[in-house]
Write a protein that holds these residues in place. Structure first.
Motif, mmCIF file in Angstrom:
data_model
loop_
_atom_site.group_PDB
_atom_site.id
_atom_site.type_symbol
_atom_site.label_atom_id
_atom_site.label_comp_id
_atom_site.label_asym_id
_atom_site.label_seq_id
_atom_site.Cartn_x
_atom_site.Cartn_y
_atom_site.Cartn_z
ATOM 1 N N ASP A 173 6.913 -5.654 -7.257
ATOM 2 C CA ASP A 173 6.715 -4.514 -8.146
ATOM 3 C C ASP A 173 6.225 -3.580 -7.784
ATOM 4 O O ASP A 173 5.430 -2.865 -8.429
ATOM 5 C CB ASP A 173 5.822 -5.378 -9.475
ATOM 6 N N GLY A 174 6.753 -2.928 -6.719
ATOM 7 C CA GLY A 174 6.377 -1.623 -5.967
ATOM 8 C C GLY A 174 5.342 -1.754 -5.318
ATOM 9 O O GLY A 174 4.788 -0.404 -4.577
ATOM 10 N N HIS A 175 4.515 -2.744 -4.980
ATOM 11 C CA HIS A 175 3.244 -2.613 -4.452
ATOM 12 C C HIS A 175 3.474 -3.749 -3.321
ATOM 13 O O HIS A 175 4.043 -4.633 -3.291
ATOM 14 C CB HIS A 175 1.902 -3.151 -5.333
ATOM 15 N N ARG A 176 2.695 -3.343 -2.074
ATOM 16 C CA ARG A 176 2.598 -4.207 -0.879
ATOM 17 C C ARG A 176 1.714 -5.361 -1.208
ATOM 18 O O ARG A 176 0.562 -5.266 -1.866
ATOM 19 C CB ARG A 176 2.447 -3.580 0.496
ATOM 20 N N THR A 177 2.297 -6.526 -0.711
ATOM 21 C CA THR A 177 1.263 -7.820 -1.102
ATOM 22 C C THR A 177 1.140 -8.577 0.189
ATOM 23 O O THR A 177 1.859 -8.222 0.951
ATOM 24 C CB THR A 177 2.113 -8.604 -2.159
ATOM 25 N N GLU A 178 0.192 -9.522 0.164
ATOM 26 C CA GLU A 178 0.235 -10.386 1.400
ATOM 27 C C GLU A 178 1.256 -11.353 1.312
ATOM 28 O O GLU A 178 1.231 -12.023 0.241
ATOM 29 C CB GLU A 178 -1.363 -10.816 1.233
ATOM 30 N N ARG A 186 5.999 4.561 6.100
ATOM 31 C CA ARG A 186 5.595 3.642 5.081
ATOM 32 C C ARG A 186 4.579 3.939 4.436
ATOM 33 O O ARG A 186 4.531 3.335 3.216
ATOM 34 C CB ARG A 186 5.592 2.357 6.340
ATOM 35 N N SER A 187 3.346 4.350 5.016
ATOM 36 C CA SER A 187 2.259 4.468 4.334
ATOM 37 C C SER A 187 2.523 5.603 3.022
ATOM 38 O O SER A 187 1.846 5.603 2.225
ATOM 39 C CB SER A 187 1.143 4.991 5.164
ATOM 40 N N GLU A 188 3.269 6.642 3.489
ATOM 41 C CA GLU A 188 3.414 7.450 2.378
ATOM 42 C C GLU A 188 4.207 7.053 1.107
ATOM 43 O O GLU A 188 3.899 7.239 -0.053
ATOM 44 C CB GLU A 188 4.364 8.665 3.098
ATOM 45 N N LEU A 189 5.318 6.231 1.619
ATOM 46 C CA LEU A 189 6.069 5.512 0.545
ATOM 47 C C LEU A 189 5.266 4.499 -0.263
ATOM 48 O O LEU A 189 5.716 4.124 -1.421
ATOM 49 C CB LEU A 189 7.185 4.753 0.929
ATOM 50 N N GLU A 190 4.213 3.770 0.271
ATOM 51 C CA GLU A 190 3.592 3.006 -0.378
ATOM 52 C C GLU A 190 2.710 3.677 -1.462
ATOM 53 O O GLU A 190 2.049 2.809 -2.415
ATOM 54 C CB GLU A 190 2.783 2.201 0.394
ATOM 55 N N LYS A 191 2.443 4.807 -1.437
ATOM 56 C CA LYS A 191 1.687 5.624 -2.479
ATOM 57 C C LYS A 191 2.554 5.851 -3.573
ATOM 58 O O LYS A 191 2.212 6.699 -4.582
ATOM 59 C CB LYS A 191 1.128 6.950 -1.920
ATOM 60 N N GLN A 192 3.840 5.592 -3.598
ATOM 61 C CA GLN A 192 4.962 5.848 -4.590
ATOM 62 C C GLN A 192 5.391 4.478 -5.053
ATOM 63 O O GLN A 192 6.713 4.084 -5.059
ATOM 64 C CB GLN A 192 5.993 6.703 -4.097
ATOM 65 N N ASP A 196 6.390 3.533 -8.255
ATOM 66 C CA ASP A 196 7.427 3.863 -8.994
ATOM 67 C C ASP A 196 8.851 3.914 -8.335
ATOM 68 O O ASP A 196 9.922 3.474 -8.807
ATOM 69 C CB ASP A 196 7.376 5.192 -9.663
ATOM 70 N N LEU A 197 8.864 4.314 -7.102
ATOM 71 C CA LEU A 197 9.913 4.575 -6.371
ATOM 72 C C LEU A 197 10.308 3.177 -5.682
ATOM 73 O O LEU A 197 11.501 2.621 -5.716
ATOM 74 C CB LEU A 197 9.724 5.529 -5.114
ATOM 75 N N LEU A 198 9.279 2.491 -5.305
ATOM 76 C CA LEU A 198 9.629 1.314 -4.518
ATOM 77 C C LEU A 198 9.959 0.210 -5.403
ATOM 78 O O LEU A 198 10.787 -1.084 -5.273
ATOM 79 C CB LEU A 198 8.130 0.782 -4.000
ATOM 80 N N ARG A 199 9.721 0.405 -6.858
ATOM 81 C CA ARG A 199 10.144 -0.695 -7.737
ATOM 82 C C ARG A 199 11.722 -0.564 -7.905
ATOM 83 O O ARG A 199 12.079 -1.737 -8.422
ATOM 84 C CB ARG A 199 9.645 -0.301 -9.325
ATOM 85 N N ALA A 208 15.510 1.981 -2.136
ATOM 86 C CA ALA A 208 14.578 3.177 -2.466
ATOM 87 C C ALA A 208 14.072 3.570 -0.955
ATOM 88 O O ALA A 208 13.686 4.586 -0.609
ATOM 89 C CB ALA A 208 13.197 2.648 -3.257
ATOM 90 N N VAL A 209 13.858 2.387 0.058
ATOM 91 C CA VAL A 209 13.523 2.805 1.292
ATOM 92 C C VAL A 209 14.546 3.558 2.074
ATOM 93 O O VAL A 209 14.450 4.406 3.074
ATOM 94 C CB VAL A 209 13.343 1.417 2.019
ATOM 95 N N LEU A 210 16.139 2.991 1.942
ATOM 96 C CA LEU A 210 17.075 3.779 2.295
ATOM 97 C C LEU A 210 16.907 5.251 1.993
ATOM 98 O O LEU A 210 17.424 6.186 2.817
ATOM 99 C CB LEU A 210 18.429 2.858 2.077
ATOM 100 N N TYR A 211 16.710 5.415 0.808
ATOM 101 C CA TYR A 211 16.738 6.813 0.121
ATOM 102 C C TYR A 211 15.699 7.519 0.968
ATOM 103 O O TYR A 211 15.738 8.756 1.395
ATOM 104 C CB TYR A 211 16.513 6.942 -1.265
#
Length: 325
Positions: free
Chosen positions: A10-15, A125-131, A133-136, A141-144
């Protein structure tokens, strides 16, 4: 080697599981998750393990290990495979170092493989994890984000190259031009060609990613990808402008060299003419024939010298008025 492996739900990094195979199974079981695995210059043995677990096509796996690929987008049955060139610029000697970033996008996973020391992915990766909504939007989204980051680095580099080109242009048209200008222009043109080899082939993959039938790319990403395509078009226009201007500067430099050579030849010809007239007169009066006119006159010698001097002065003034001296 594996730089990082994480599960995003859901757009967030998880363990998640440490093993990437277990992480992929967990992401697929959750349904709204994906695995992002990053590798840096993997060996064939290391990548074979990843290939077996993710079911990558053998041809794409071979390209990812050997690198030195042309920028492209390949569609396989179970994945998208995007190849991008990364460029590092060294202002000291105005040279470029070329690397590669490869992105695999498939069912619930995205894999980035980088080659070279100038990769722009270190902080992505660290910058994208702040978004979130995009990772959802999933693995695409990573390719973009990778595509956008690389294209933006092209824009920055094109601006730097334009500044260096302005400096080179000023040197070419300076009154006292430095030596080796033609070599500098040619070396700069070669680097611009390397830049264009990285950017021009991406126009077709950027257009293909905008098609609605491309797998693993959700419709919500289309506005983002259009923005990348627009930036890429601008990059290619800047690259074409740099290449054309370099060709014009090279032609102007060659014209300047040709004009200078013509000026030098005119000066040489003028001085040769100035030397030829007294030589001719002295040669005639040095023949010592018995019946030469004025040979036995007391004023013959001063008259010959006066004739030589007058002829040389007249020729000098004529050449000076013509701009030859």
């Amino acid at each position: 080697m594996i730089v990082d492996c994480a599960v995003y739900r859901d757009g967030h990094r998880t363990e998640g599981p440490d093993d990437f195979s277990d992480a992929l199974d967990a992401a697929r079981a959750a349904g709204n998750s994906f695995v992002w695995i990053g590798l840096a210059e993997p060996t064939a043995e290391e990548f074979d393990l990843v290939t077996a677990e993710f079911g990558l096509h053998p041809l794409a796996a071979e390209d990812a290990v050997t690198a030195h690929q042309r920028p492209k987008l390949e569609e396989y049955q179970d994945a998208l495979f995007l190849v991008l060139k990364t460029i590092g610029y060294h202002p000291a000697d105005r040279t470029m170092s070329i690397g590669e970033v490869m992105v695999f996008v498939g069912d619930s996973y995205v894999m980035t493989v980088r080659h070279g020391s100038d990769s722009p992915l270190r902080k992505l990766r660290s910058e994208l994890e702040k978004q979130p909504d995009l990772l959802r939007l999933g693995p695409a989204a990573v390719l973009y984000a990778v595509f956008d980051l690389v294209v933006d680095s092209y824009l920055d580099l094109a601006t730097t190259l334009q500044g260096d080109l302005d400096e080179l242009e000023a040197d070419v048209f300076a009154p006292g031009r430095a030596q080796g200008v033609a070599e500098r222009i040619y070396a700069f043109k070669r680097e611009v060609m390397r830049f264009r080899r990285a950017t021009l082939p991406l126009q077709e993959p950027a257009a293909r990613l905008l098609r609605p039938d491309v797998p693993f790319v959700p419709e919500q990403l289309q506005p983002y990808l259009r923005d990348v395509a627009d930036h890429l078009t601008r990059v290619n226009e800047l690259g074409e402008g740099l290449d054309r201007l370099l060709s014009d500067i090279l032609n102007a430099n060659l014209a300047q060299v040709s004009v200078q050579q013509n000026n030098d030849m005119r000066k040489i010809s003028a001085w040769a003419a100035l030397a030829a007239v007294p030589t001719m007169i002295a040669g005639i009066y040095g023949m010592n024939f018995t019946h030469m006119p004025e040979l036995h006159q007391i004023w013959g010698y001063p008259a010959a010298l006066s004739l030589m001097t007058g002829a040389c002065v007249w020729l000098y003034r004529a050449f000076k008025r013509a701009g030859w001296l």
